[in-house]
Design a protein around this motif. Sequence first.
Motif, PDB file in Angstrom:
ATOM      1  N   ASP A  12       0.820  -1.216   0.000  1.00 36.98           N
ATOM      2  CA  ASP A  12       0.000   0.000   0.000  1.00 36.98           C
ATOM      3  C   ASP A  12       0.852   1.265   0.000  1.00 36.98           C
ATOM      4  OD1 ASP A  12      -2.324  -1.506   0.036  1.00 36.98           O
ATOM      5  OD2 ASP A  12      -2.419  -1.538   2.226  1.00 36.98           O
ATOM      6  N   GLY A  13       1.947   1.248  -0.768  1.00 39.44           N
ATOM      7  CA  GLY A  13       2.797   2.420  -0.875  1.00 39.44           C
ATOM      8  C   GLY A  13       3.865   2.537   0.191  1.00 39.44           C
ATOM      9  N   ARG A  14       3.819   1.704   1.190  1.00 37.52           N
ATOM     10  CA  ARG A  14       4.826   1.693   2.245  1.00 37.52           C
ATOM     11  C   ARG A  14       5.915   0.696   1.891  1.00 37.52           C
ATOM     12  NH1 ARG A  14       1.326  -0.554   6.684  1.00 37.52           N
ATOM     13  NH2 ARG A  14       3.300  -0.586   7.874  1.00 37.52           N
ATOM     14  N   THR A  15       7.157   1.061   2.152  1.00 36.69           N
ATOM     15  CA  THR A  15       8.279   0.168   1.870  1.00 36.69           C
ATOM     16  C   THR A  15       8.840  -0.394   3.163  1.00 36.69           C
ATOM     17  OG1 THR A  15       9.818   2.033   1.876  1.00 36.69           O
ATOM     18  CG2 THR A  15       8.852   1.402  -0.253  1.00 36.69           C
ATOM     19  N   GLY A  16       9.621  -1.455   3.026  1.00 36.09           N
ATOM     20  CA  GLY A  16      10.238  -2.057   4.194  1.00 36.09           C
ATOM     21  C   GLY A  16       9.276  -2.765   5.118  1.00 36.09           C
ATOM     22  N   VAL A  17       8.174  -3.245   4.587  1.00 34.68           N
ATOM     23  CA  VAL A  17       7.139  -3.889   5.394  1.00 34.68           C
ATOM     24  C   VAL A  17       7.404  -5.393   5.475  1.00 34.68           C
ATOM     25  CG1 VAL A  17       4.665  -4.339   5.609  1.00 34.68           C
ATOM     26  CG2 VAL A  17       5.472  -2.127   4.748  1.00 34.68           C
ATOM     27  N   ASP A  18       7.225  -5.942   6.683  1.00 36.84           N
ATOM     28  CA  ASP A  18       7.298  -7.387   6.884  1.00 36.84           C
ATOM     29  C   ASP A  18       5.884  -7.930   7.086  1.00 36.84           C
ATOM     30  OD1 ASP A  18      10.000  -7.027   6.808  1.00 36.84           O
ATOM     31  OD2 ASP A  18      10.326  -7.343   8.950  1.00 36.84           O
ATOM     32  N   VAL A  19       5.632  -9.119   6.541  1.00 39.22           N
ATOM     33  CA  VAL A  19       4.303  -9.722   6.651  1.00 39.22           C
ATOM     34  C   VAL A  19       4.470 -11.179   7.086  1.00 39.22           C
ATOM     35  CG1 VAL A  19       2.180 -10.348   5.424  1.00 39.22           C
ATOM     36  CG2 VAL A  19       3.363  -8.205   4.863  1.00 39.22           C
ATOM     37  N   ARG A  20       3.779 -11.538   8.160  1.00 40.46           N
ATOM     38  CA  ARG A  20       3.838 -12.926   8.649  1.00 40.46           C
ATOM     39  C   ARG A  20       2.578 -13.671   8.205  1.00 40.46           C
ATOM     40  NH1 ARG A  20       5.930 -12.343  13.440  1.00 40.46           N
ATOM     41  NH2 ARG A  20       7.866 -13.438  12.881  1.00 40.46           N
ATOM     42  N   VAL A  21       2.790 -14.890   7.660  1.00 43.86           N
ATOM     43  CA  VAL A  21       1.698 -15.715   7.162  1.00 43.86           C
ATOM     44  C   VAL A  21       1.713 -17.046   7.904  1.00 43.86           C
ATOM     45  CG1 VAL A  21       0.689 -16.828   5.126  1.00 43.86           C
ATOM     46  CG2 VAL A  21       1.874 -14.637   4.885  1.00 43.86           C
ATOM     47  N   GLU A  22       0.539 -17.452   8.388  1.00 42.27           N
ATOM     48  CA  GLU A  22       0.393 -18.753   9.034  1.00 42.27           C
ATOM     49  C   GLU A  22      -0.861 -19.434   8.518  1.00 42.27           C
ATOM     50  OE1 GLU A  22       0.358 -18.236  13.238  1.00 42.27           O
ATOM     51  OE2 GLU A  22       2.456 -17.587  13.366  1.00 42.27           O
ATOM     52  N   ASP A  23      -0.733 -20.692   8.137  1.00 35.98           N
ATOM     53  CA  ASP A  23      -1.875 -21.470   7.653  1.00 35.98           C
ATOM     54  C   ASP A  23      -2.642 -20.752   6.544  1.00 35.98           C
ATOM     55  OD1 ASP A  23      -1.364 -23.560   9.458  1.00 35.98           O
ATOM     56  OD2 ASP A  23      -2.451 -22.498  11.045  1.00 35.98           O
ATOM     57  N   GLY A  24      -1.903 -20.068   5.669  1.00 36.13           N
ATOM     58  CA  GLY A  24      -2.532 -19.400   4.548  1.00 36.13           C
ATOM     59  C   GLY A  24      -3.181 -18.070   4.874  1.00 36.13           C
ATOM     60  N   HIS A  25      -2.973 -17.552   6.082  1.00 37.83           N
ATOM     61  CA  HIS A  25      -3.590 -16.290   6.483  1.00 37.83           C
ATOM     62  C   HIS A  25      -2.516 -15.319   6.968  1.00 37.83           C
ATOM     63  CE1 HIS A  25      -7.693 -17.933   6.317  1.00 37.83           C
ATOM     64  NE2 HIS A  25      -7.178 -19.027   6.850  1.00 37.83           N
ATOM     65  N   VAL A  26      -2.692 -14.047   6.635  1.00 40.76           N
ATOM     66  CA  VAL A  26      -1.813 -13.002   7.161  1.00 40.76           C
ATOM     67  C   VAL A  26      -2.177 -12.763   8.618  1.00 40.76           C
ATOM     68  CG1 VAL A  26      -1.178 -10.579   6.998  1.00 40.76           C
ATOM     69  CG2 VAL A  26      -1.529 -11.919   4.905  1.00 40.76           C
ATOM     70  N   VAL A  27      -1.200 -12.919   9.511  1.00 38.52           N
ATOM     71  CA  VAL A  27      -1.471 -12.778  10.942  1.00 38.52           C
ATOM     72  C   VAL A  27      -0.771 -11.580  11.556  1.00 38.52           C
ATOM     73  CG1 VAL A  27      -1.916 -15.238  11.242  1.00 38.52           C
ATOM     74  CG2 VAL A  27       0.417 -14.371  11.529  1.00 38.52           C
ATOM     75  N   GLU A  28       0.206 -10.992  10.828  1.00 34.91           N
ATOM     76  CA  GLU A  28       0.922  -9.842  11.400  1.00 34.91           C
ATOM     77  C   GLU A  28       1.568  -9.036  10.293  1.00 34.91           C
ATOM     78  OE1 GLU A  28       4.149  -8.957  15.010  1.00 34.91           O
ATOM     79  OE2 GLU A  28       3.876 -11.000  14.226  1.00 34.91           O
ATOM     80  N   VAL A  29       1.485  -7.722  10.392  1.00 38.08           N
ATOM     81  CA  VAL A  29       2.119  -6.801   9.455  1.00 38.08           C
ATOM     82  C   VAL A  29       2.883  -5.773  10.264  1.00 38.08           C
ATOM     83  CG1 VAL A  29       1.761  -5.096   7.623  1.00 38.08           C
ATOM     84  CG2 VAL A  29       0.289  -7.117   7.739  1.00 38.08           C
ATOM     85  N   GLY A  30       4.140  -5.546   9.930  1.00 34.48           N
ATOM     86  CA  GLY A  30       4.925  -4.569  10.683  1.00 34.48           C
ATOM     87  C   GLY A  30       6.266  -4.346  10.031  1.00 34.48           C
ATOM     88  N   THR A  31       7.190  -3.820  10.803  1.00 32.62           N
ATOM     89  CA  THR A  31       8.551  -3.607  10.329  1.00 32.62           C
ATOM     90  C   THR A  31       9.515  -4.312  11.275  1.00 32.62           C
ATOM     91  OG1 THR A  31       8.689  -1.518  11.553  1.00 32.62           O
ATOM     92  CG2 THR A  31       8.016  -1.394   9.244  1.00 32.62           C
ATOM     93  N   ALA A  32      10.588  -4.850  10.701  1.00 37.98           N
ATOM     94  CA  ALA A  32      11.622  -5.539  11.486  1.00 37.98           C
ATOM     95  C   ALA A  32      11.040  -6.624  12.378  1.00 37.98           C
ATOM     96  CB  ALA A  32      12.412  -4.523  12.311  1.00 37.98           C
ATOM     97  N   LEU A  33      10.100  -7.393  11.855  1.00 39.87           N
ATOM     98  CA  LEU A  33       9.541  -8.500  12.634  1.00 39.87           C
ATOM     99  C   LEU A  33      10.604  -9.580  12.833  1.00 39.87           C
ATOM    100  CD1 LEU A  33       6.005  -8.950  10.986  1.00 39.87           C
ATOM    101  CD2 LEU A  33       6.618  -7.652  13.042  1.00 39.87           C
ATOM    102  N   GLY A  34      10.661 -10.136  14.033  1.00 36.25           N
ATOM    103  CA  GLY A  34      11.642 -11.158  14.332  1.00 36.25           C
ATOM    104  C   GLY A  34      11.244 -12.507  13.744  1.00 36.25           C
ATOM    105  N   LEU A  35      12.247 -13.281  13.357  1.00 37.29           N
ATOM    106  CA  LEU A  35      12.015 -14.602  12.798  1.00 37.29           C
ATOM    107  C   LEU A  35      11.783 -15.595  13.921  1.00 37.29           C
ATOM    108  CD1 LEU A  35      12.015 -16.089  10.012  1.00 37.29           C
ATOM    109  CD2 LEU A  35      14.392 -16.703  10.498  1.00 37.29           C
ATOM    110  N   ARG A  36      10.682 -16.320  13.851  1.00 32.44           N
ATOM    111  CA  ARG A  36      10.348 -17.293  14.882  1.00 32.44           C
ATOM    112  C   ARG A  36      11.012 -18.644  14.606  1.00 32.44           C
ATOM    113  NH1 ARG A  36       3.814 -15.993  15.240  1.00 32.44           N
ATOM    114  NH2 ARG A  36       4.017 -13.943  16.264  1.00 32.44           N
TER     115      ARG A  36
END
Length: 272
Positions: A12-36
């Motif tokens: 949506d025009g924002r750069t540097g965005v991280d997106v977490r997906v679980e079971d085919g669904h987006v569950v978190e959107v943010g920046t610098a999200l940590g790797l689980r």
Amino acid sequence: MTGLLLRDAELDGRTGVDVRVEDGHVVEVGTALGLRPGEAWYDCRGGALLPGLCDHHLHLHALAAWGTSVRCGPPEVTGPAALAAALAAAVPDEHGWIRGVGYAETVAGDLDATALDRLRPDRPVRVQHRSGALWTLNTAAVAATGLAGADHPGVERDDRGLPTGRLWRADGWLRSRLPPAGPPDLAPVGAALTRFGITAVTDATPDLDVGAVAAITEAMRGGALSQRVQLLGAPLDTPAGGGGAPGAAGPPRPPGPNGRGQNRRAPHPNPR
């Protein structure tokens, strides 16, 4: 793997965005999200993250057959010399046939059996016009399909009553006269669609049979075709669920908002 982390995407025009997906669904959107632990990740490198695209009119098996056929028209082939080279270099299939696609009159005029014989006489050759309405066969293919004795109205004949090698709107008839073969492999089609970001398709082939439905279903279940598929041309009596029945259209769908089952979505082959 417990999930997928998409890093450094444009959203949506924002750069540097991280997106977490679980079971085919987006569950978190943010920046610098940590790797689980156990989570896979993919570097989007600033690429735009979009919803999956849908192609609402294609023909899966025809597209797969196209991928293994000889290109006989633009943009790859634009003149007589290029057509001659393409057919001369063509490798016959396991039955000794050569299948060409995409021909247009701008390449070398109107084709007939005699014209094809000058280009490739040693093997049975069939070339499809880019409109899909016409197949042209060389003399070897005319003999192999018994075109001289055929009563199909699409068989074009000269003033002596002999077949010219041109066969109009006779896909089903031609298919019945070709050596037996199964549906083409859909894995390359699925991979190509995925590269374009296409996650759902509508197969608009008008005359699907239960064998074609079953082949598409198996490709989906086996992962060769990862897209969701809607069928327009499935027979009305085709089963609409799983269970291994011929022509089954994939796993049963959950009820729709009205409590009824949704339209089946699994998803024909063009003449081989």
